[in-house]
Structure formats: structure tokens, C-alpha cells
Scaffold this motif. Structure first.
Motif, mmCIF file in Angstrom:
data_model
loop_
_atom_site.group_PDB
_atom_site.id
_atom_site.type_symbol
_atom_site.label_atom_id
_atom_site.label_comp_id
_atom_site.label_asym_id
_atom_site.label_seq_id
_atom_site.Cartn_x
_atom_site.Cartn_y
_atom_site.Cartn_z
ATOM 1 N N HIS A 1 -7.038 -10.280 2.228
ATOM 2 C CA HIS A 1 -6.407 -9.675 3.398
ATOM 3 C C HIS A 1 -5.003 -10.251 3.534
ATOM 4 N N TYR B 1 -5.565 -0.083 2.528
ATOM 5 C CA TYR B 1 -6.641 -0.907 1.981
ATOM 6 C C TYR B 1 -7.096 -0.305 0.660
ATOM 7 N N GLU C 1 -12.327 -4.040 4.750
ATOM 8 C CA GLU C 1 -12.874 -4.710 3.572
ATOM 9 C C GLU C 1 -14.381 -4.901 3.703
ATOM 10 N N THR D 1 -12.218 -11.082 -1.519
ATOM 11 C CA THR D 1 -11.452 -10.351 -0.518
ATOM 12 C C THR D 1 -10.031 -10.899 -0.497
ATOM 13 N N SER E 1 -9.288 -6.480 8.772
ATOM 14 C CA SER E 1 -10.096 -6.864 7.616
ATOM 15 C C SER E 1 -11.471 -6.205 7.666
ATOM 16 N N SER F 1 0.843 -1.196 0.000
ATOM 17 C CA SER F 1 0.000 0.000 0.000
ATOM 18 C C SER F 1 0.874 1.240 0.000
ATOM 19 N N TYR G 1 -3.123 3.976 5.227
ATOM 20 C CA TYR G 1 -3.675 4.050 6.584
ATOM 21 C C TYR G 1 -2.554 4.423 7.520
ATOM 22 N N THR H 1 -6.614 2.999 -3.799
ATOM 23 C CA THR H 1 -5.920 2.502 -2.614
ATOM 24 C C THR H 1 -5.813 3.632 -1.615
ATOM 25 N N THR I 1 -11.697 -6.484 -2.764
ATOM 26 C CA THR I 1 -11.258 -5.548 -1.742
ATOM 27 C C THR I 1 -9.999 -6.157 -1.137
ATOM 28 N N TYR I 2 -9.075 -5.316 -0.774
ATOM 29 C CA TYR I 2 -7.841 -5.842 -0.197
ATOM 30 C C TYR I 2 -7.362 -4.936 0.923
ATOM 31 N N SER I 3 -6.626 -5.541 1.835
ATOM 32 C CA SER I 3 -6.054 -4.781 2.943
ATOM 33 C C SER I 3 -4.700 -5.369 3.287
ATOM 34 N N THR I 4 -3.806 -4.501 3.702
ATOM 35 C CA THR I 4 -2.465 -4.920 4.105
ATOM 36 C C THR I 4 -2.142 -4.285 5.449
#
Length: 152
Positions: free
Chosen positions: A104, A124, A80, A102, A77, A34, A146, A143, A70-73
Motif C-alpha cells: 500500500h 489498485y 487489497e 501487500t 487498503s 496507477s 479508481y 491494474t 496486491t497493491y494500492s496507490t
């Protein structure tokens, strides 16, 4: 259908339109990153070809299905889940063929660690792909970095 196969299928279809053969073509998402420091890694293998075919895009068609991920790093989660709820509220009123994936990522799969950036960047995002009646693809991505510990 899994996220990896969705990305690979779309990449293959787009490259095929330009005359790239399937044999020797590969795409693998090693890790996601990200902003602002990224660190995601993608391996794309394309065979050697003499020339690309020109593409005339005259009829974009009407949207017949939507796929998104949807993605998150390195964040919860829950980000998402919030994106899925909001997007479904819009797209389910328009089309019946809407599917969500998804992705994650945590630890080593959440971007390459770089000491100079104090680790990996948390964040995310969402990636949307619409397939049309003429076989075209329309996509949009965003993107969000965060920043932990910052007051908003």
C-alpha cells in the motif's frame, strides 16, 4: 520474503536465463503509479554484456507455487483485502504453496505528482507469478484505475 525481494529475485532469475551476470544487476521500486497518469518509478541496473543467450522454452512444467502482490496507490487498503480474499478462495483449493504480499503506497511513494493531471492517479492492482516444476515463471498482472467522485 518481502515484496522488493520477490520482484528482484524473479527479475534476477529471468535475466540469468539470458546470460546476464548477477554482478552489477539491481532493481529498486521507488514508487508505484496507477493508470491513467501513472507516475511509478523503477530503477533497473543491468551490467554491460556482449550478447544475450538464446532460450528454448520447450517444457513449461506444472505449477508448484504461486506468489502474488496486491497493491494500492492513494486508495483504501481495503481494496487489497478484497483481492486477497477472492484470490485465496481460488488458489488455496489448487496448491498448498501460495503466498501473498501487500504493498500500500501513499504520499510521495504513490506515484510522481504532476500538476497538469491534478495530482497522482489513485488505483489498485494484483500481480501473480507462478513457478513451475521446470523452473519457468508464468505471470499475469492487472491494474484498476479508481476514479474518485464518479458515480458508478
Amino acid at each position: 520474503m518481502k515484496l522488493e525481494s520477490m520482484c528482484v529475485d524473479i527479475c534476477l532469475l529471468l535475466l540469468k536465463r539470458f546470460g546476464v551476470p548477477y554482478e552489477g544487476l539491481g532493481l529498486k521500486i521507488e514508487s508505484r503509479g496507477s493508470p491513467p497518469h501513472g507516475g511509478g518509478e523503477v530503477i533497473l541496473t543491468i551490467p554491460v554484456i556482449d550478447k544475450l543467450t538464446a532460450v528454448n522454452w520447450l517444457d513449461e512444467g506444472m505449477v508448484k507455487r504461486i506468489r502474488w502482490v496486491t497493491y494500492s496507490t492513494r486508495v483504501s487498503s481495503q481494496f487489497e483485502s478484497t483481492m486477497i480474499h477472492a484470490a485465496r478462495g481460488i488458489f488455496n483449493r489448487l496448491l498448498p504453496d501460495v503466498h501473498i504480499f501487500t504493498d500500500h503506497k501513499a504520499g510521495p511513494q504513490a506515484g510522481k505528482y504532476e500538476e497538469r493531471f491534478d495530482g497522482r492517479s489513485p488505483g489498485y492492482g494484483i500481480s501473480l507469478v507462478a513457478e513451475t516444476t521446470s523452473g519457468s515463471f508464468i505471470s499475469a498482472d492487472t491494474t484498476v484505475p479508481y476514479a474518485q467522485g464518479e458515480a458508478g
